[in-house]
Structures are given as C-alpha cells and as structure tokens.
Design an enzyme around this catalytic site. Structure first.
Site, PDB file in Angstrom:
ATOM      1  N   SER A 141       0.770  -1.424   0.032  1.00  0.00           N
ATOM      2  CA  SER A 141       0.036   0.511   0.217  1.00  0.00           C
ATOM      3  C   SER A 141       1.173   1.333  -0.280  1.00  0.00           C
ATOM      4  O   SER A 141       2.005   1.379  -0.590  1.00  0.00           O
ATOM      5  CB  SER A 141      -0.728  -0.268   1.152  1.00  0.00           C
ATOM      6  OG  SER A 141      -1.710   1.078   1.595  1.00  0.00           O
ATOM      7  N   ASP A 168       0.251  -4.282  -3.699  1.00  0.00           N
ATOM      8  CA  ASP A 168      -0.526  -3.426  -4.888  1.00  0.00           C
ATOM      9  C   ASP A 168       0.346  -2.002  -3.649  1.00  0.00           C
ATOM     10  O   ASP A 168      -0.622  -1.479  -2.723  1.00  0.00           O
ATOM     11  CB  ASP A 168      -1.122  -3.938  -3.051  1.00  0.00           C
ATOM     12  CG  ASP A 168      -2.955  -4.063  -4.222  1.00  0.00           C
ATOM     13  OD1 ASP A 168      -2.765  -3.495  -5.197  1.00  0.00           O
ATOM     14  OD2 ASP A 168      -3.979  -3.531  -3.823  1.00  0.00           O
ATOM     15  N   HIS A 244      -7.996  -4.781  -1.032  1.00  0.00           N
ATOM     16  CA  HIS A 244      -6.357  -4.136  -1.317  1.00  0.00           C
ATOM     17  C   HIS A 244      -5.238  -4.738   0.037  1.00  0.00           C
ATOM     18  O   HIS A 244      -4.471  -5.039   0.556  1.00  0.00           O
ATOM     19  CB  HIS A 244      -6.645  -3.329  -0.771  1.00  0.00           C
ATOM     20  CG  HIS A 244      -5.484  -1.852  -0.673  1.00  0.00           C
ATOM     21  ND1 HIS A 244      -4.069  -2.256  -1.440  1.00  0.00           N
ATOM     22  CD2 HIS A 244      -5.337  -1.221  -0.157  1.00  0.00           C
ATOM     23  CE1 HIS A 244      -3.553  -1.331  -1.184  1.00  0.00           C
ATOM     24  NE2 HIS A 244      -3.920  -0.718  -0.225  1.00  0.00           N
TER      25      HIS A 244
END
Length: 315
Positions: A141, A168, A244
């Site tokens: 992230s 991600d 996510h």
C-alpha cells in the site's frame, strides 16, 4: 537493448501435474521476535522480525506496512517467507490518520536499514546470521510508495538493496493528487531503479467498497502504473479476485479491513499466493534459484488464487 514483454495467459496450463512448493509453508521452523526500545542497540522504531530457527546465514528482506496498519497484521506472510530461509524485518511506523506525505516514513525506513548490520545479529536465534549483501525491500500500500521512494534516492542508506517488491503499492488518491514525494511520472520505464522489481496487485483494489469510501488502490496511482514505470527485469502479478487488504492476517481489525473492497474467497489463499510469489522472486534474485518463478510464469494456475494478468519484462 530493447526489452521484451511477455504476457502470460492464465488459461494455458502445462501438462505436468507437479506444483511448485512455495505456496505452502517451507520446511524451516520460524521464530517471531519483537524488537523495541529495550534492545541494544536500540532500533529507531519498533521492529517485528521473523527468522528461521535453524542455524545458518540467510538473506534479509524488509517489509514496510501500509497506511494506518500494524506490522503484526502481516505475521502470516512474514512467517511463510521466513520458512524458506529468509530473515524478514517489519518496522512499525508512527501511525497518523492524516496523510500529509511520506517523508517521515522514508527517513525511518532508512534508519532501520542502517541499524541492521549492528542490531539485527543480536536479536536473532542462536546460530542465525543475516547475509546483508543480499537485502531486499518490500512495501504494501503506502508502504510500497515508501519502498520505491527510498530506492529512488529520497532517503539515504549505507546498505544497498538487491531487489524491490511492491505489494499493491499506492502513490496517492489520484493522478493529480500524488503523495509527496511524487515519484510517478507516467512515462514507461522511467524509474531509475537498477535492480529486479516485483509488483503484485489486486483486482479489486481500485473498486470502491461502497458509495461512502473511496477505492483503497485508485486507478492511475496503483500497481499497474508502478509496474509500467519499472525498467526490466520486472515482474507483475495481479490477484484477480482479491482486494487491497486481503493479504493481512484474519485477526486484523474489521474497522480497518472494512474500508476496502474485499474478495469473497478464503484469505489464506491470498496470503499464500502473495507470500509464495515473493518467495519465488527472492529465491531467483537473491539465491540464483529461478525454478519456482519460472514455473509460476509458465503455469499460473498452480497458485492458490487466480493470477490475471501476469507479465514480465526481461532486458
């Protein structure tokens, strides 16, 4: 030299039935170690370490957590990777619900990196030694943005990284609102990164959970753009049916995981897919053992989740 692009079709299956073992835990027993201000030398911030218990010398990989998350939410992924002979180091950044930039986390990650030569050997199980000439950096992230930013020179370290992984990765809320430092240029192969790179994305990350919450990995600042801007050699896998935060442990707080669209399938499969791909990549880059990575590229159906698309570019 011109780079080649290979796009793997997940529907094409090889005939052989053998599967790569990286998607199941490895053979090594693992110890999880909390390192805080009581350690000498004291780390710049708290650190979670997952290391093999068996005596030996092992490569090291740092994993930087995502926005407002805790390093222990990744314990299952950390333990899975460590069981294949890697020492995993997961710093805990200061948590703030206001995201004004990534400068502090980049600086903290650099300080943790420089702590490793003196501090890490002292907290490991007896007989276990870190091989810091084989050092990888990973981030999930916003932690992916932190990792890429550090490698791109927005922080300075005494050690050199040999591999980079984005899980991600997210660089802001949109193309016109990047998180400082703004590292995305929207020019293909523009990242000045001289090492192999792995990017793992999620198929549901750019979808909204509902009308009240924005996407957690918005289009134009997510995995696709990070991969596009990498120079070869680089590898790209997308877990099509997962979201996510689906790689986090099951006990991660629901008030956090409910903010992002998630998949309806078993989260353990997602964790094993992410960890297994990371193991295959780390073995290929740090240990010159590329057999598992080749198998996954040839037959992605061996993974516990659907991987689509899959691409890799070699120099």
């Amino acid at each position: 030299m011109a780079s080649s692009v290979e796009i793997m079709n997940p529907s094409s299956r090889v005939l052989e039935a053998a599967a790569t073992p990286v998607f199941q835990p490895g053979k090594l027993a693992v110890e999880v170690i909390q390192v805080d201000h009581n350690a000498v030398p004291t780390p710049p911030i708290p650190i979670l370490v997952a290391a093999p218990k068996d005596a030996g010398t092992y490569p090291v990989a740092m994993l930087l957590h995502g926005f407002c998350l805790q390093n222990h939410f990744y314990e299952q992924v950390l333990k899975h990777i460590a069981s294949f002979g890697f020492i995993m180091v997961a710093p805990q950044f200061h948590i703030s619900i206001i995201s004004i930039g990534d400068t502090d986390d980049i600086a903290a990650a650099a300080k943790v990196t420089d702590w490793l030569p003196e501090g890490l050997p002292l907290v490991l199980p007896k007989g276990v030694e870190p091989e810091l000439s084989k050092l990888a950096l990973a981030g999930h992230s916003r932690g992916g943005h932190t990792a890429f930013s550090l490698v791109l020179g927005h922080g300075k370290t005494n050690l050199k990284f040999s591999a980079l992984i984005g899980l991600d990765p997210v660089a802001g809320t949109g193309k016109s609102s990047q998180l400082p430092p703004k590292i995305l240029t929207y020019d293909p192969s523009s990242f000045d990164i001289a090492m192999p790179v792995l990017v793992i994305g999620t198929g549901l990350g750019e979808e909204k959970k509902n009308i009240f919450f924005p996407a957690c990995a918005p289009k134009d600042v997510n995995h696709r753009e990070f991969y596009t801007e990498c120079k070869p050699p680089c590898y790209y896998f997308v877990t099509k049916d997962y979201g996510h935060l689906d790689m986090l442990d099951d006990d991660a707080p629901k008030f956090m995981t409910c903010l992002c669209k998630d998949g309806n399938n078993c989260k353990d499969r997602m964790r094993r897919s992410v960890a297994g791909i990371m193991v295959a990549f780390l073995k290929a880059v740090l240990n010159d053992e590329d057999g598992d990575l080749r198998v996954i590229l040839k037959d992605p159906g061996m993974a516990p989740t659907t991987l689509d698309p899959i691409e890799h570019r070699s120099a």
